[in-house]
Design a protein around this motif. Structure first.
Motif: not given
Length: 110
Positions: A3-6, A11-13, A18-23
């Motif tokens: 569950a943690v890996i999923i 969520i993480g990827i 999104y963060c990279v694209c926003t920059v």
């Protein structure tokens, strides 16, 4: 543990993307101010074949305008080479209506 890996993948990827694209979006906005003559047709208007990257560069506020009108792909750097018509298809929008909205926005903010 699974569950943690999923959760990290689900969520993480996307969050990292999104963060990279926003920059990258901020870099595009810094480059774009004023009209870009190479993407205009003979009448001085954009077409449905104009790429999203070039449309964003036409005016500094264009990114926010497109997002407010349903084209949220402006935050994704891969959309820069996508045509307006293709972007509208992906987001379920009418390309002719979006084209007229964009041209009206550019006319009002020229």
């Amino acid at each position: 543990m699974q569950a943690v890996i999923i959760a990290a993948l689900v969520i993480g990827i996307p969050l990292a993307i999104y963060c990279v694209c926003t920059v990258k979006r901020e870099e595009i906005f810094e480059e774009g101010s004023g009209k870009n003559a190479e993407v205009l047709d003979d009448d001085g208007k954009i077409t449905k074949e104009t790429t999203m990257g070039r449309i964003i560069k036409m005016d500094k506020g264009m990114g926010e305008f497109l997002m407010a009108n349903g084209l949220h792909c402006v935050t994704c750097t891969s959309s820069a080479n996508e045509s307006l018509a293709d972007a509208c298809i992906v987001h379920g929008l009418d390309a002719d209506i979006m084209l007229s909205k964009i041209q009206k926005y550019l006319d009002e903010n020229a």
